[in-house]
Scaffold this active site. Structure first.
Site, PDB file in Angstrom:
ATOM      1  N   LYS A 176      95.878  10.569 -32.087  1.00 45.81           N
ATOM      2  CA  LYS A 176      95.639  10.133 -30.780  1.00 45.81           C
ATOM      3  C   LYS A 176      94.260   9.260 -30.521  1.00 45.81           C
ATOM      4  CE  LYS A 176      95.905  12.959 -26.153  1.00 45.81           C
ATOM      5  NZ  LYS A 176      95.546  14.305 -25.982  1.00 45.81           N
TER       6      LYS A 176
HETATM    7  O1  G3P Z   1      95.409  16.501 -22.568  1.00 47.35           O
HETATM    8  C1  G3P Z   1      94.974  15.629 -21.619  1.00 47.35           C
HETATM    9  C2  G3P Z   1      95.341  16.168 -20.270  1.00 47.35           C
HETATM   10  O2  G3P Z   1      96.578  16.840 -20.050  1.00 47.35           O
HETATM   11  C3  G3P Z   1      94.377  16.544 -19.509  1.00 47.35           C
HETATM   12  O3  G3P Z   1      94.677  17.368 -18.380  1.00 47.35           O
HETATM   13  O4  G3P Z   1      94.097  18.662 -16.306  1.00 47.35           O
HETATM   14  O5  G3P Z   1      92.263  17.922 -17.766  1.00 47.35           O
HETATM   15  O6  G3P Z   1      93.283  16.431 -16.422  1.00 47.35           O
HETATM   16  P1  G3P Z   1      93.351  17.346 -17.324  1.00 47.35           P
END
Ligand code: G3P
Length: 216
Positions: free
Chosen positions: A83
């Site tokens: 990634k």
């Molecule tokens: O893995 C990345 C993403 O899914 C993060 O989610 O909730 O931290 O914006 P969030």
């Protein structure tokens, strides 16, 4: 739509894997840091639990270093997807790694133009962050819809991995938008099971059955 778990927590991954509906895993540096183990060790443990694409993110921000780190991460297991963030050096690293046959997930995507760059760089996955756009007053799901349309226009093979999904409605909307994959925190995956009529119906079935057949 494939369902991935967005966690590096082994207990959550074991619990999800038991249901037989988890197709892969995404992690990021914040999720790895929460578990307190070095990335290679944690990712290897994840690969033992879930048999599917496992995203492991580089922490370098310069292309040459990203490529070197990506090669190292890819050696951990055949299921690793490297990634990289959607910055200039990340796109350069994506192009180079993809040409070597290493699959790349381009993350932190917040615009359709960025997604176009990732596809042109040969990304295996593009990760638009839905919830974080909602957080700033935009409609995050519009981004998923736009990327799906753009990729379809040009037959790009890059798969759309809807990320930053915060609840069941996000999951349903992402699938309606045509995302190939949704990555979910464990609590969001767990919440997909819930419906009060399921509980009420099961309760009634068991009451009726026991009333008819239990010893008086
Ligand atoms: O893995 C990345 C993403 O899914 C993060 O989610 O909730 O931290 O914006 P969030």
């Amino acid at each position: 739509m494939k369902l991935f778990l967005d966690t590096a927590n082994l207990d959550e991954l074991r619990a999800g894997a038991k249901w037989g509906i988890v197709d892969g895993v995404t992690t990021n540096p914040s999720l790895i840091a929460k578990e307190g183990k070095p990335i290679k060790e944690q990712i290897a443990a994840i690969c033992d639990i879930v048999d599917g694409p496992i995203s492991a993110e580089v922490v370098a921000v310069e292309a040459k270093a990203m490529i070197a780190e990506g090669r190292e991460l890819a050696k951990i297991h055949k299921n690793i997807i490297v990634k990289v963030p959607l910055i200039r050096d990340g796109i350069e690293a994506c192009s180079a790694l993809s040409k070597e046959g290493i699959r790349v997930n381009v993350t932190l995507c917040f615009s359709p133009a960025q997604a176009l760059l990732a596809a042109k760089a040969g990304a295996y996955f593009i990760s638009p962050f839905v919830g974080r756009l909602d957080d700033i007053g935009a409609t995050g799901m519009d981004l998923v819809r736009q990327i799906v349309a753009i990729y379809e226009n040009y037959d790009f093979e890059t798969q759309v991995l809807a990320a930053s999904l915060r609840g069941p409605l996000h999951v349903v909307e992402a699938s309606l938008a045509g995302a190939h994959i949704g990555t979910l925190p464990f609590k969001v995956l767990d919440s997909l099971f819930n419906h009060p009529l399921t509980d009420k119906g099961l309760d009634q079935f068991l009451k009726d059955y026991n009333k008819a057949f239990s010893k008086k």
